[in-house]
Design a protein around this motif. Sequence first.
Motif, PDB file in Angstrom:
ATOM      1  N   ARG A   1      -3.490  -6.865  10.031  1.00 54.23           N
ATOM      2  CA  ARG A   1      -2.543  -6.538   8.957  1.00 54.23           C
ATOM      3  C   ARG A   1      -1.474  -7.700   9.216  1.00 54.23           C
ATOM      4  O   ARG A   1      -1.037  -8.154   9.913  1.00 54.23           O
ATOM      5  N   ASN A   2      -0.694  -7.509   7.871  1.00 54.58           N
ATOM      6  CA  ASN A   2       0.458  -8.550   7.997  1.00 54.58           C
ATOM      7  C   ASN A   2       1.621  -7.666   8.472  1.00 54.58           C
ATOM      8  O   ASN A   2       1.470  -6.420   8.774  1.00 54.58           O
ATOM      9  N   ALA A   3       2.880  -8.409   8.548  1.00 54.89           N
ATOM     10  CA  ALA A   3       3.935  -7.762   9.151  1.00 54.89           C
ATOM     11  C   ALA A   3       4.613  -6.351   8.365  1.00 54.89           C
ATOM     12  O   ALA A   3       4.931  -5.633   8.799  1.00 54.89           O
ATOM     13  N   MET A   4       3.934  -6.279   7.089  1.00 56.04           N
ATOM     14  CA  MET A   4       4.268  -5.034   6.343  1.00 56.04           C
ATOM     15  C   MET A   4       3.053  -3.955   6.122  1.00 56.04           C
ATOM     16  O   MET A   4       3.315  -3.092   5.462  1.00 56.04           O
ATOM     17  N   GLY A   5       2.055  -4.108   7.188  1.00 55.98           N
ATOM     18  CA  GLY A   5       1.333  -3.262   7.118  1.00 55.98           C
ATOM     19  C   GLY A   5       0.040  -3.343   6.491  1.00 55.98           C
ATOM     20  O   GLY A   5      -1.000  -2.493   6.231  1.00 55.98           O
ATOM     21  N   LYS A   6       0.230  -4.479   5.385  1.00 61.46           N
ATOM     22  CA  LYS A   6      -1.146  -4.383   4.470  1.00 61.46           C
ATOM     23  C   LYS A   6      -2.437  -5.102   5.251  1.00 61.46           C
ATOM     24  O   LYS A   6      -2.059  -6.049   5.979  1.00 61.46           O
ATOM     25  N   VAL A   7      -3.623  -4.562   4.783  1.00 59.33           N
ATOM     26  CA  VAL A   7      -4.855  -5.109   5.482  1.00 59.33           C
ATOM     27  C   VAL A   7      -4.966  -6.446   4.865  1.00 59.33           C
ATOM     28  O   VAL A   7      -4.989  -6.963   3.903  1.00 59.33           O
ATOM     29  N   GLN A   8      -5.087  -7.440   5.796  1.00 59.72           N
ATOM     30  CA  GLN A   8      -5.555  -8.904   5.534  1.00 59.72           C
ATOM     31  C   GLN A   8      -7.097  -8.996   5.124  1.00 59.72           C
ATOM     32  O   GLN A   8      -7.797  -9.310   6.127  1.00 59.72           O
ATOM     33  N   LYS A   9      -7.439  -8.819   3.962  1.00 60.14           N
ATOM     34  CA  LYS A   9      -8.734  -8.833   3.436  1.00 60.14           C
ATOM     35  C   LYS A   9      -9.341 -10.211   3.783  1.00 60.14           C
ATOM     36  O   LYS A   9     -10.411 -10.397   3.912  1.00 60.14           O
ATOM     37  N   ASN A  10      -8.465 -11.380   3.448  1.00 62.18           N
ATOM     38  CA  ASN A  10      -9.007 -12.438   3.432  1.00 62.18           C
ATOM     39  C   ASN A  10      -9.439 -12.950   4.910  1.00 62.18           C
ATOM     40  O   ASN A  10     -10.510 -13.501   5.141  1.00 62.18           O
ATOM     41  N   LEU A  11      -8.891 -12.219   6.060  1.00 56.76           N
ATOM     42  CA  LEU A  11      -9.330 -12.627   7.462  1.00 56.76           C
ATOM     43  C   LEU A  11     -10.584 -11.886   7.509  1.00 56.76           C
ATOM     44  O   LEU A  11     -11.541 -12.279   8.373  1.00 56.76           O
ATOM     45  N   LEU A  12     -10.770 -10.678   6.916  1.00 57.26           N
ATOM     46  CA  LEU A  12     -11.887  -9.714   7.153  1.00 57.26           C
ATOM     47  C   LEU A  12     -13.056 -10.629   6.445  1.00 57.26           C
ATOM     48  O   LEU A  12     -14.349 -10.830   6.954  1.00 57.26           O
ATOM     49  N   ARG A  13     -13.017 -11.195   5.319  1.00 58.86           N
ATOM     50  CA  ARG A  13     -13.938 -11.846   4.570  1.00 58.86           C
ATOM     51  C   ARG A  13     -14.461 -13.133   5.446  1.00 58.86           C
ATOM     52  O   ARG A  13     -15.422 -13.658   5.531  1.00 58.86           O
ATOM     53  N   ASP A  14     -13.321 -13.822   5.935  1.00 60.23           N
ATOM     54  CA  ASP A  14     -13.746 -15.069   6.785  1.00 60.23           C
ATOM     55  C   ASP A  14     -14.583 -14.586   8.199  1.00 60.23           C
ATOM     56  O   ASP A  14     -15.440 -15.286   8.327  1.00 60.23           O
ATOM     57  N   ARG A  15     -14.195 -13.324   8.742  1.00 57.51           N
ATOM     58  CA  ARG A  15     -14.838 -12.845   9.882  1.00 57.51           C
ATOM     59  C   ARG A  15     -16.340 -12.529   9.680  1.00 57.51           C
ATOM     60  O   ARG A  15     -17.086 -12.944  10.541  1.00 57.51           O
ATOM     61  N   TYR A  16     -16.666 -11.937   8.528  1.00 51.69           N
ATOM     62  CA  TYR A  16     -17.974 -11.451   8.222  1.00 51.69           C
ATOM     63  C   TYR A  16     -18.760 -12.283   7.132  1.00 51.69           C
ATOM     64  O   TYR A  16     -19.611 -11.790   6.451  1.00 51.69           O
ATOM     65  N   THR A  17     -18.265 -13.500   6.888  1.00 48.27           N
ATOM     66  CA  THR A  17     -18.684 -14.469   5.852  1.00 48.27           C
ATOM     67  C   THR A  17     -20.152 -14.602   6.146  1.00 48.27           C
ATOM     68  O   THR A  17     -20.783 -15.048   5.038  1.00 48.27           O
ATOM     69  N   ASP A  18     -20.766 -14.553   7.386  1.00 47.18           N
ATOM     70  CA  ASP A  18     -21.980 -15.073   7.690  1.00 47.18           C
ATOM     71  C   ASP A  18     -23.023 -13.761   7.597  1.00 47.18           C
ATOM     72  O   ASP A  18     -24.142 -13.970   8.229  1.00 47.18           O
ATOM     73  N   LEU A  19     -22.436 -12.682   7.618  1.00 45.09           N
ATOM     74  CA  LEU A  19     -23.197 -11.428   7.748  1.00 45.09           C
ATOM     75  C   LEU A  19     -24.606 -11.199   7.101  1.00 45.09           C
ATOM     76  O   LEU A  19     -25.534 -10.801   7.845  1.00 45.09           O
ATOM     77  N   PHE A  20     -24.588 -11.878   5.858  1.00 48.27           N
ATOM     78  CA  PHE A  20     -25.931 -11.655   5.103  1.00 48.27           C
ATOM     79  C   PHE A  20     -26.459 -13.041   5.176  1.00 48.27           C
ATOM     80  O   PHE A  20     -27.968 -13.043   4.593  1.00 48.27           O
ATOM     81  N   THR A  21     -26.060 -14.055   5.531  1.00 50.48           N
ATOM     82  CA  THR A  21     -26.523 -15.351   5.519  1.00 50.48           C
ATOM     83  C   THR A  21     -27.103 -16.129   6.771  1.00 50.48           C
ATOM     84  O   THR A  21     -27.772 -16.854   6.689  1.00 50.48           O
ATOM     85  N   ALA A  22     -26.434 -15.898   7.914  1.00 49.62           N
ATOM     86  CA  ALA A  22     -26.788 -16.145   9.135  1.00 49.62           C
ATOM     87  C   ALA A  22     -28.382 -15.994   9.686  1.00 49.62           C
ATOM     88  O   ALA A  22     -28.731 -14.708   9.377  1.00 49.62           O
ATOM     89  N   GLY A  23     -28.859 -16.853   9.726  1.00 54.15           N
ATOM     90  CA  GLY A  23     -30.430 -16.860  10.254  1.00 54.15           C
ATOM     91  C   GLY A  23     -31.135 -16.723   9.031  1.00 54.15           C
ATOM     92  O   GLY A  23     -32.314 -16.395   9.174  1.00 54.15           O
TER      93      GLY A  23
END
Length: 467
Positions: A445-467
């Motif tokens: 989350r950022n300082a105002m409590g909003k979920v930072q979806k850009n970070l989630l997209r980065d974190r799981y960007t290879d979920l369907f493509t890795a391997g």
Amino acid sequence: MNLYDLLARGFPADRSRPAFLLGDGGEVSYAELEAGAAQVAGHLLARGVRPGDRVGLQAEKSVEAVTIYLGALKAGAVFLPLNAAYTAAEVDYFVEDAEPAVFVTDPRSFLAEAQAAAPLAQAVPRADDDVASLIYTSGTTGRSKGAMLSHGNLAANAVALHRAWGFTPDDVLLHALPIFHVHGLFVALHCAFLSGAPMVWLPRFDDAQVIAGLARSTVMMGVPTFYSRLLANPQFTRERAQHMRLFISGSAPLLESTFAEFEERTGARILERYGMSEAVIITTNPLDGERIPGSVGYPLPGVELRIGGGEETGVIEIRGPSVFSGYWRMPEKTAEEFTADGFFKTGDVGRRDLDGRVWISGRAKDLIISGGYNVYPKEIELVLDELAGVTESAVVGVPHPDFGEGVVAVVIGAGDEASMIAECRRQLAPYKSPKRIVFVEDLPRNAMGKVQKNLLRDRYTDLFTAG
């Protein structure tokens, strides 16, 4: 007029009345606040600050920081608040971009220096369209942009909110928000100042301190996380909240489950509103009338709101007296974000129902296009949040070899992934249903409590493509 003059008009006739009620039992009166702002304004003028010059502040929340804000307004300067958590490299960008004439990092020392200056008796005249503050956006899709909010923008919004939420001199506002952002700096402070009301002043949110502060408050403003953390504390009871007339939530979506649990615990229905840095507050649920969970209510008086493209659901566009004039030194970006007839494209996706209420689906940049179909994350999150074992969910799209983007749900809680996906498919079209569910302990989350979806997209960007 200068926004300072509008706010000072609301100060109580008896200036000895407290403006801030401190946690240690101390008080700061309106007389002390007013005198401090006059000293700061005089000091800024003595240092060569001229109308329109920027005055930056990066410091922890304090009464001294508020005094500098008011002094900067009175001097006709443009106030530049920055998050105390910013790194040196981040601050370098803001300083290079805004070029402040004065940059304060130690408010107490700055006020001590200001005592040598002659206090400024009258505020420097400002026009409605003169810039009062630069608020930098989070910059999740590129470099941060400075939203130019004018004296007229902030005055119009302050007056509208003061009326909409029924503030009076008898109110006491519990203030546990940061003050580098429009929520704590403008929305909360201005409502209190226009009422001449005291504030229970907390340096940050602490559930025990907030519960104690409720005993001498009538109104609380917070982000959804504040309310979920209060509910997690067994000391937060109906008795603790029984004399409060209003709980307001904003800066991030309030879960319907939090709304329902809060009402069950306290008997109070949280008032949710919708705003952003570029326009402060845009819509609000009614003070007197039905507050519907999931809706952010109706546009404030004077705000025109429409759905772009003429579709039932689309990007929300707004026009009105509190909408900013543009981005600092970014004329091309400003032109890109406004329509030919002067509506600002918020980037938020939503709809208006037949009653005129506004419902937010999410950010346009969070839209998922899977197999050629548009998928709005909010619709899926509402289903997931009702499932057993789920505390909160965030849905994002990540690269998928067959569909372009695959729907991924990141969930706080526990459960069986396959059965939860099956339940989603029972309630949603197959293309909307998550292809994967990931369980986590917390969401970024950022300082105002909003979920930072850009970070989630980065974190799981290879979920369907890795391997």
